[in-house]
Design a protein around this motif. Structure first.
Motif, PDB file in Angstrom:
ATOM      1  N   ILE A  81       0.842  -1.202   0.000  1.00 28.79           N
ATOM      2  CA  ILE A  81       0.000   0.000   0.000  1.00 28.79           C
ATOM      3  C   ILE A  81       0.876   1.250   0.000  1.00 28.79           C
ATOM      4  O   ILE A  81       0.646   2.192  -0.763  1.00 28.79           O
ATOM      5  CB  ILE A  81      -0.969  -0.018   1.198  1.00 28.79           C
ATOM      6  CG1 ILE A  81      -2.013  -1.126   1.008  1.00 28.79           C
ATOM      7  CG2 ILE A  81      -1.641   1.340   1.388  1.00 28.79           C
ATOM      8  CD1 ILE A  81      -2.811  -1.460   2.264  1.00 28.79           C
ATOM      9  N   ALA A  82       1.910   1.248   0.837  1.00 31.84           N
ATOM     10  CA  ALA A  82       2.817   2.396   0.906  1.00 31.84           C
ATOM     11  C   ALA A  82       3.582   2.577  -0.403  1.00 31.84           C
ATOM     12  O   ALA A  82       3.753   3.704  -0.878  1.00 31.84           O
ATOM     13  CB  ALA A  82       3.794   2.227   2.070  1.00 31.84           C
ATOM     14  N   ALA A  83       4.040   1.487  -0.983  1.00 31.82           N
ATOM     15  CA  ALA A  83       4.792   1.574  -2.242  1.00 31.82           C
ATOM     16  C   ALA A  83       3.908   2.127  -3.351  1.00 31.82           C
ATOM     17  O   ALA A  83       4.312   3.034  -4.091  1.00 31.82           O
ATOM     18  CB  ALA A  83       5.333   0.199  -2.634  1.00 31.82           C
ATOM     19  N   GLU A  84       2.698   1.618  -3.460  1.00 31.42           N
ATOM     20  CA  GLU A  84       1.795   2.072  -4.513  1.00 31.42           C
ATOM     21  C   GLU A  84       1.406   3.532  -4.320  1.00 31.42           C
ATOM     22  O   GLU A  84       1.258   4.273  -5.294  1.00 31.42           O
ATOM     23  CB  GLU A  84       0.576   1.160  -4.577  1.00 31.42           C
ATOM     24  CG  GLU A  84       0.933  -0.210  -5.143  1.00 31.42           C
ATOM     25  CD  GLU A  84      -0.173  -1.239  -5.012  1.00 31.42           C
ATOM     26  OE1 GLU A  84      -1.291  -0.882  -4.588  1.00 31.42           O
ATOM     27  OE2 GLU A  84       0.097  -2.408  -5.329  1.00 31.42           O
ATOM     28  N   ALA A  85       1.250   3.965  -3.064  1.00 32.13           N
ATOM     29  CA  ALA A  85       0.935   5.372  -2.794  1.00 32.13           C
ATOM     30  C   ALA A  85       2.080   6.276  -3.252  1.00 32.13           C
ATOM     31  O   ALA A  85       1.848   7.428  -3.637  1.00 32.13           O
ATOM     32  CB  ALA A  85       0.661   5.579  -1.306  1.00 32.13           C
ATOM     33  N   GLY A  86       3.299   5.753  -3.228  1.00 33.49           N
ATOM     34  CA  GLY A  86       4.463   6.507  -3.678  1.00 33.49           C
ATOM     35  C   GLY A  86       4.790   6.277  -5.142  1.00 33.49           C
ATOM     36  O   GLY A  86       5.853   6.666  -5.606  1.00 33.49           O
ATOM     37  N   GLY A  87       3.900   5.606  -5.863  1.00 34.01           N
ATOM     38  CA  GLY A  87       4.111   5.358  -7.278  1.00 34.01           C
ATOM     39  C   GLY A  87       5.167   4.316  -7.585  1.00 34.01           C
ATOM     40  O   GLY A  87       5.735   4.309  -8.663  1.00 34.01           O
ATOM     41  N   ARG A  88       5.430   3.434  -6.618  1.00 39.45           N
ATOM     42  CA  ARG A  88       6.441   2.392  -6.803  1.00 39.45           C
ATOM     43  C   ARG A  88       5.778   1.016  -6.761  1.00 39.45           C
ATOM     44  O   ARG A  88       4.675   0.863  -6.280  1.00 39.45           O
ATOM     45  CB  ARG A  88       7.485   2.490  -5.696  1.00 39.45           C
ATOM     46  CG  ARG A  88       8.225   3.828  -5.706  1.00 39.45           C
ATOM     47  CD  ARG A  88       9.098   4.027  -4.508  1.00 39.45           C
ATOM     48  NE  ARG A  88      10.122   2.988  -4.399  1.00 39.45           N
ATOM     49  CZ  ARG A  88      10.836   2.777  -3.316  1.00 39.45           C
ATOM     50  NH1 ARG A  88      10.665   3.527  -2.247  1.00 39.45           N
ATOM     51  NH2 ARG A  88      11.755   1.845  -3.282  1.00 39.45           N
ATOM     52  N   PRO A  90       5.775  -2.733  -5.120  1.00 41.91           N
ATOM     53  CA  PRO A  90       6.255  -3.334  -3.864  1.00 41.91           C
ATOM     54  C   PRO A  90       7.558  -4.106  -4.052  1.00 41.91           C
ATOM     55  O   PRO A  90       8.386  -4.155  -3.146  1.00 41.91           O
ATOM     56  CB  PRO A  90       5.118  -4.266  -3.458  1.00 41.91           C
ATOM     57  CG  PRO A  90       3.909  -3.727  -4.135  1.00 41.91           C
ATOM     58  CD  PRO A  90       4.393  -3.096  -5.407  1.00 41.91           C
ATOM     59  N   ALA A  91       7.765  -4.672  -5.228  1.00 44.99           N
ATOM     60  CA  ALA A  91       8.987  -5.441  -5.493  1.00 44.99           C
ATOM     61  C   ALA A  91      10.233  -4.547  -5.451  1.00 44.99           C
ATOM     62  O   ALA A  91      11.341  -5.051  -5.266  1.00 44.99           O
ATOM     63  CB  ALA A  91       8.888  -6.133  -6.841  1.00 44.99           C
ATOM     64  N   GLU A  92      10.049  -3.230  -5.600  1.00 46.46           N
ATOM     65  CA  GLU A  92      11.180  -2.305  -5.543  1.00 46.46           C
ATOM     66  C   GLU A  92      11.666  -2.070  -4.117  1.00 46.46           C
ATOM     67  O   GLU A  92      12.768  -1.565  -3.914  1.00 46.46           O
ATOM     68  CB  GLU A  92      10.790  -0.957  -6.149  1.00 46.46           C
ATOM     69  CG  GLU A  92      10.496  -0.997  -7.629  1.00 46.46           C
ATOM     70  CD  GLU A  92      10.027   0.349  -8.141  1.00 46.46           C
ATOM     71  OE1 GLU A  92      10.769   1.339  -7.946  1.00 46.46           O
ATOM     72  OE2 GLU A  92       8.939   0.407  -8.735  1.00 46.46           O
ATOM     73  N   LEU A  93      10.852  -2.428  -3.132  1.00 50.55           N
ATOM     74  CA  LEU A  93      11.227  -2.212  -1.737  1.00 50.55           C
ATOM     75  C   LEU A  93      12.224  -3.268  -1.283  1.00 50.55           C
ATOM     76  O   LEU A  93      12.179  -4.417  -1.717  1.00 50.55           O
ATOM     77  CB  LEU A  93       9.992  -2.272  -0.837  1.00 50.55           C
ATOM     78  CG  LEU A  93       8.910  -1.234  -1.084  1.00 50.55           C
ATOM     79  CD1 LEU A  93       7.718  -1.498  -0.167  1.00 50.55           C
ATOM     80  CD2 LEU A  93       9.450   0.172  -0.861  1.00 50.55           C
ATOM     81  N   ALA A  94      13.079  -2.881  -0.384  1.00 52.16           N
ATOM     82  CA  ALA A  94      14.033  -3.829   0.203  1.00 52.16           C
ATOM     83  C   ALA A  94      13.258  -4.887   0.992  1.00 52.16           C
ATOM     84  O   ALA A  94      12.183  -4.605   1.526  1.00 52.16           O
ATOM     85  CB  ALA A  94      14.997  -3.092   1.119  1.00 52.16           C
TER      86      ALA A  94
END
Length: 177
Positions: A81-88, A90-94
Motif C-alpha cells: 500500500i505504501a509503495a503504490e501510494a508513492g508510485g512504486r 512493492p517489489a522495488e522495496l528492500a
C-alpha cells in the motif's frame, strides 16, 4: 446512522448533495457497544467462532500457520500500500520493508522459533511465502498473492461473514439502520 447517510446522493429535484454526515467516532461506537454488551458479545463471538472454525478447517487445524501467514501478510500488504501510494512497485522495496524475519515473527506471535521456521518453510514450499535475505513476505502472482488465490473460498466466506457482522453491529450502534 446508515452508511448511505455518510455519502448521500442528491435528493430528487435538488442540484447538490445534502451535507455529509460524519461517521460515528470510535468512542461513540464503543459507548453504544458497551450499552448493548450482551448483543455485541453474541454477534462478535458468533463471528469469531465461525471464522476461527473456518480457518481451522482450511488450514487442517493449524491455527499457528494462520497467525504466521496473517502477520507476514499484514507487513507485506502495508508495504504494498505504501509503495503504490508513492508510485512504486512493492517489489522495488528492500526485503526488510516488506517482510519479517523468523525471529521477529516468533517474538510477535509467541510461536516458538523452530515451530515458526518449520511452518514458514512449509508455506514457502506451497508457494505462499518468499524468503529473501532472511525476510519472509507474501509471494505475488500478477496483481494478487498466491496465498489469497489458494484461499479464495475462505476469503469469500470471510467477506460475507464480515458484512453480516457489520450489519449486526450497525443496528446496535444506530437502531434506525
Amino acid at each position: 446512522m446508515s452508511s448511505s447517510a455518510w455519502a448521500a446522493a442528491p435528493a430528487p429535484g435538488h442540484d447538490t448533495a445534502p451535507p455529509r454526515i460524519s461517521p460515528p467516532r470510535s468512542a461513540e461506537v464503543e459507548r453504544a457497544l458497551r450499552q448493548n454488551y450482551p448483543r455485541f458479545q453474541y454477534c462478535f463471538v458468533d463471528f469469531l467462532a465461525e471464522q476461527l472454525a473456518d480457518m481451522s478447517r482450511s488450514f487442517q487445524g493449524d491455527l499457528q500457520m494462520v497467525v504466521l501467514l496473517a502477520t507476514v501478510g499484514q507487513v507485506s500488504l502495508s508495504a504494498a500500500i505504501a509503495a503504490e501510494a508513492g508510485g512504486r512497485s512493492p517489489a522495488e522495496l528492500a526485503p526488510e520493508r516488506r517482510g519479517m524475519t523468523t525471529n521477529r515473527l516468533a517474538d510477535c506471535t509467541g510461536i516458538p522459533r523452530e515451530t515458526a521456521r518449520r511452518k514458514l518453510i512449509a508455506m514457502e514450499k506451497m508457494g505462499w511465502l518468499t524468503r529473501e535475505d532472511n525476510f519472509w513476505y507474501l509471494t505475488t502472482s500478477g496483481e494478487d498473492t498466491v496465498a489469497r488465490q489458494a484461499l479464495a473460498a475462505l476469503d469469500d466466506r470471510a467477506l460475507s461473514r464480515t458484512a453480516r457482522l457489520y450489519s449486526s453491529l450497525s443496528r446496535l450502534i444506530d437502531p434506525a439502520t
